[in-house]
Design a protein around this motif. Structure first.
Motif, PDB file in Angstrom:
ATOM      1  N   GLU A  26       0.827  -1.205   0.000  1.00 15.29           N
ATOM      2  CA  GLU A  26       0.000   0.000   0.000  1.00 15.29           C
ATOM      3  C   GLU A  26       0.862   1.255   0.000  1.00 15.29           C
ATOM      4  OE1 GLU A  26      -3.941  -1.565   2.430  1.00 15.29           O
ATOM      5  OE2 GLU A  26      -2.230  -0.765   3.552  1.00 15.29           O
ATOM      6  N   GLN A  29       2.184   1.784  -3.508  1.00 13.97           N
ATOM      7  CA  GLN A  29       1.094   2.289  -4.360  1.00 13.97           C
ATOM      8  C   GLN A  29       0.811   3.758  -4.059  1.00 13.97           C
ATOM      9  OE1 GLN A  29      -2.189  -0.330  -3.622  1.00 13.97           O
ATOM     10  NE2 GLN A  29      -1.469  -1.904  -5.044  1.00 13.97           N
ATOM     11  N   GLU A  54     -10.485   6.478 -11.397  1.00 19.09           N
ATOM     12  CA  GLU A  54     -10.142   5.508 -10.359  1.00 19.09           C
ATOM     13  C   GLU A  54     -11.367   5.101  -9.557  1.00 19.09           C
ATOM     14  OE1 GLU A  54      -7.045   6.888  -7.875  1.00 19.09           O
ATOM     15  OE2 GLU A  54      -5.584   7.004  -9.476  1.00 19.09           O
ATOM     16  N   ALA A  59     -11.625  -1.589  -6.301  1.00 19.04           N
ATOM     17  CA  ALA A  59     -10.288  -2.083  -5.949  1.00 19.04           C
ATOM     18  C   ALA A  59     -10.319  -3.585  -5.676  1.00 19.04           C
ATOM     19  CB  ALA A  59      -9.756  -1.345  -4.730  1.00 19.04           C
ATOM     20  N   CYS A  76     -10.472   2.628  -2.285  1.00 22.07           N
ATOM     21  CA  CYS A  76      -9.023   2.741  -2.083  1.00 22.07           C
ATOM     22  C   CYS A  76      -8.363   1.418  -1.689  1.00 22.07           C
ATOM     23  CB  CYS A  76      -8.713   3.797  -1.036  1.00 22.07           C
ATOM     24  SG  CYS A  76      -9.369   3.426   0.597  1.00 22.07           S
ATOM     25  N   GLY A  77      -9.170   0.411  -1.331  1.00 23.75           N
ATOM     26  CA  GLY A  77      -8.618  -0.886  -0.978  1.00 23.75           C
ATOM     27  C   GLY A  77      -8.184  -1.011   0.471  1.00 23.75           C
TER      28      GLY A  77
END
Length: 167
Positions: A26, A29, A54, A59, A76-77
């Motif tokens: 993360e 990223q 996005e 995600a 956003c995951g």
């Protein structure tokens, strides 16, 4: 002297990492996203278009996002949360309804972890909150009935007085 793009990226990502727990993947990223966004801003490209693109692609899948012990954000995951509502409001400025609509999440799917919901339900049962709620509703219904009865009583007496006066 103006800070370089790398210095700005490092500063932004380190500030973000200081307040939120990020895995190594993360973090990488995040660095890439921030650096790319700063490059686009420096070049004059519109950043909101990138954010909109996005936001359209999830995600992760629904099954991965809503697990028994945690909930993950499909935007956003980010994972490890018990409930999504606060995260959506603070990070993405989004309401739960908008989130459901964006990712076609059925209304029957709660935005909380199943174990968390069950624990809250059990805690409420242990404290007797359902019984207290039922008692409060019964008292309220009785008061409403009393008010209705009191309102009907004077109306009836006025009607009988009017009949007597005309007779």
């Amino acid at each position: 002297m103006a800070p370089t793009l790398l210095e700005l990226t490092a500063s932004i990502v380190s500030s973000h990492a200081a307040v939120s727990e990020l895995s190594t993947e993360e973090l990488v990223q995040e660095i890439q996203k921030v650096h790319a966004t700063l490059q686009q801003l420096e070049g004059g490209a519109a950043a909101p278009e990138v954010a909109a693109e996005e936001a359209k692609a999830p995600a992760m899948t629904l099954k991965k996002a809503f697990q028994a012990d945690q909930v993950c954000c499909m935007i956003c995951g980010k994972g490890g949360m018990k409930t999504l509502t606060r995260h959506l409001a603070q990070v993405h400025q989004m309401k739960p309804g908008e989130y459901r609509k964006q990712f076609n999440i059925p209304s029957s799917q709660p935005l909380t972890a199943k174990k968390f919901s069950e624990a809250r339900k059990q805690m409420a049962k242990d404290r007797g909150l359902a019984e207290n709620l039922a008692k409060a509703r019964a008292v309220r219904a009785a008061k409403i009935q009393e008010k209705k009865a009191a309102a009907e009583k004077p109306a009836k007496t006025k009607a009988t007085r009017a009949k007597k006066a005309t007779a």
